[in-house]
Design an enzyme around this catalytic site. Structure first.
Site, short mmCIF file in Angstrom:
data_model
loop_
_atom_site.label_atom_id
_atom_site.label_comp_id
_atom_site.label_asym_id
_atom_site.label_seq_id
_atom_site.Cartn_x
_atom_site.Cartn_y
_atom_site.Cartn_z
N LEU A 33 0.82 -1.22 0.00
CA LEU A 33 0.00 0.00 0.00
C LEU A 33 0.85 1.27 0.00
O LEU A 33 1.91 1.32 0.63
CB LEU A 33 -0.91 0.00 1.22
CG LEU A 33 -1.82 -1.24 1.35
CD1 LEU A 33 -2.64 -1.15 2.64
CD2 LEU A 33 -2.74 -1.39 0.14
N ASP A 35 0.46 5.93 -0.66
CA ASP A 35 -0.44 7.06 -0.39
C ASP A 35 -1.68 7.04 -1.28
O ASP A 35 -2.74 7.53 -0.89
CB ASP A 35 0.29 8.39 -0.61
CG ASP A 35 1.35 8.62 0.42
OD1 ASP A 35 1.50 7.76 1.31
OD2 ASP A 35 2.05 9.65 0.34
N HIS A 37 -3.40 4.38 -2.31
CA HIS A 37 -4.37 3.50 -1.66
C HIS A 37 -4.95 4.18 -0.41
O HIS A 37 -6.15 4.07 -0.14
CB HIS A 37 -3.70 2.19 -1.23
CG HIS A 37 -3.18 1.37 -2.36
ND1 HIS A 37 -1.85 1.05 -2.49
CD2 HIS A 37 -3.80 0.81 -3.43
CE1 HIS A 37 -1.67 0.32 -3.57
NE2 HIS A 37 -2.84 0.16 -4.17
N LEU A 148 -7.66 6.80 -10.54
CA LEU A 148 -7.69 7.10 -11.98
C LEU A 148 -6.34 6.94 -12.66
O LEU A 148 -6.23 7.13 -13.86
CB LEU A 148 -8.22 8.52 -12.21
CG LEU A 148 -9.75 8.59 -12.27
CD1 LEU A 148 -10.22 10.03 -12.12
CD2 LEU A 148 -10.31 7.97 -13.53
N ARG A 187 4.79 -0.35 -7.95
CA ARG A 187 5.90 -0.74 -8.83
C ARG A 187 7.07 0.24 -8.78
O ARG A 187 8.16 -0.12 -9.21
CB ARG A 187 5.40 -0.85 -10.28
CG ARG A 187 4.50 -2.05 -10.51
CD ARG A 187 4.15 -2.21 -11.96
NE ARG A 187 3.55 -3.50 -12.22
CZ ARG A 187 2.25 -3.74 -12.29
NH1 ARG A 187 1.39 -2.76 -12.09
NH2 ARG A 187 1.80 -4.95 -12.55
#
Ligand code: PAF
EC number: 6.3.2.1
Length: 281
Positions: A33, A35, A37, A148, A187
Site C-alpha cells: 500500500l 499514499d 491507496h 484514476l 511498482r
C-alpha cells in the site's frame, strides 16, 4: 480490524453486516500500500459505515512474461497501514483459496480493451474483471473505490458493474503523486536509482502536452509525437505506448475535442509504469 483469509468467513460476515443495514466501502488492492491507496481508504472511511480492504496479488491478470513474482509484497506493513487508516475488515486470501483449480468460468471483457494496456497486456482485463466479480460477490460493497491512474481499469469496471447489474456505486479517485509528479505506484519501488530520477518525466511530458493543447494544438498525432520525443530524450525506458482516446469510451479521435485521455506506458528495467491525464476542452 478483523482479518479474514477464507472466502466463507468473509462472505458470511458481510452477509451479516448487510442484514444490519450497514453500508460497505470497498478498496480492492494487490497490496504494498502507498499514499494512493490510503487516499482511497480515507474517502471510503468518510462515505461508508464500514471499510473493507482486500489484498490479493491476482495471478490471473499477469501475462506469462510479466512481473507476478517480482510484484512487491509486505503483508505485515500493509496491516499496519490498514490499522492506521481505520479499516474495519481486511480480506487477504491465498491464491489457492481464490483459485482452488483452473477457473471453469472466466469474465471476458470485449469493449475498450483493444487500446492502451489492454492491447499490450492481452488477457489482463479478463483477469481483473474475473477477480473483481468474485470479490464483489464476496464483499457485497455499496461503493467501490479505484484510482484514476488506471483509467482504463476504471472504464472497464464501470461496464462490469453495469453489464452484470452489481448494485455498486463506482467512485473514481484522482491520482496521487510524489512531490516531483511521479504517480504513486507499488511498482515504483522496483525502479533503479537513475530510473527513479527519470520517471518524473512521464508526468512532465503529459503536463507539457496539456500546455500545447491549452495553447490551441488540436492534432492528435502532433501531441503523440511531442510526448514520444520528450520521453525518448529524457528517459532510458522503452516506450510501450503513447495514445489518445475519447474518455471514458476509449474511441479513436483525430482532432482533439470533448473529454479525452492522454495515456502512456514506459518499461524500465524492472518496472512498467503507466500514467495519464484526462482533459476536457
Ligand atoms: O488495481 C489493482 O490493484 C488490481 O487490478 C485490482 C483492481 C485489485 C484487481 O486485482
Amino acid at each position: 480490524m478483523k482479518v479474514f483469509t477464507t472466502i466463507h468467513d468473509m462472505q458470511t460476515e458481510m452477509i451479516k453486516l448487510k442484514k444490519y443495514g450497514k453500508t460497505i466501502g470497498f478498496v480492492p488492492t494487490m497490496g504494498y500500500l502507498h499514499d494512493g491507496h490510503m487516499s482511497l481508504l480515507k474517502k471510503a472511511r468518510q462515505e461508508n459505515d464500514l471499510v473493507v480492504l482486500s489484498i490479493f496479488v491476482n495471478p490471473l491478470q499477469f501475462g506469462p512474461t510479466e512481473d507476478f513474482s517480482a510484484y512487491p509484497r509486505n503483508l505485515d506493513r500493509d496491516k499496519e497501514i490498514a490499522l492506521n487508516e481505520r479499516v474495519d475488515y481486511l480480506f487477504c486470501p491465498s491464491s489457492v483459496e481464490m483459485y482452488p483449480r483452473q477457473p471453469s468460468v472466466k469474465v471476458v471483457v470485449q469493449e475498450r480493451i483493444d487500446v492502451m494496456c489492454g492491447k499490450s497486456r492481452p488477457g489482463h482485463f479478463d483477469g481483473v474483471a474475473t477477480v473483481l466479480t468474485k470479490l464483489f460477490h464476496i464483499v457485497k460493497p455499496n461503493r467501490v473505490y479505484f484510482g484514476l491512474k488506471d483509467a482504463q481499469q476504471v472504464a472497464v469496471v464501470d461496464w462490469l458493474i453495469k453489464d452484470f447489474h452489481f448494485p455498486i456505486e463506482l467512485i473514481p479517485c484522482e491520482t496521487v503523486r510524489e512531490e516531483d509528479g511521479l504517480a504513486k505506484s507499488s511498482r515504483n519501488t522496483n525502479l533503479l536509482e537513475q530510473e527513479r530520477g527519470e520517471a518524473r518525466h512521464l508526468y512532465k511530458s503529459l503536463l507539457s502536452a496539456k500546455e500545447m493543447i491549452d495553447d490551441g494544438e488540436r492534432d492528435r498525432e502532433t501531441v503523440i509525437q511531442f510526448i514520444t520525443n520528450y520521453l525518448l530524450n529524457n528517459t532510458s525506458g522503452s516506450i510501450d505506448y503513447v495514445e489518445i482516446y475519447s474518455y471514458p469510451e476509449l474511441k479513436e479521435m483525430t482532432m482533439l475535442t470533448g473529454t479525452f485521455i492522454i495515456a502512456l506506458a514506459v518499461k524500465f528495467s524492472h518496472a512498467r509504469l503507466i500514467d495519464n491525464i484526462i482533459i476536457t476542452i
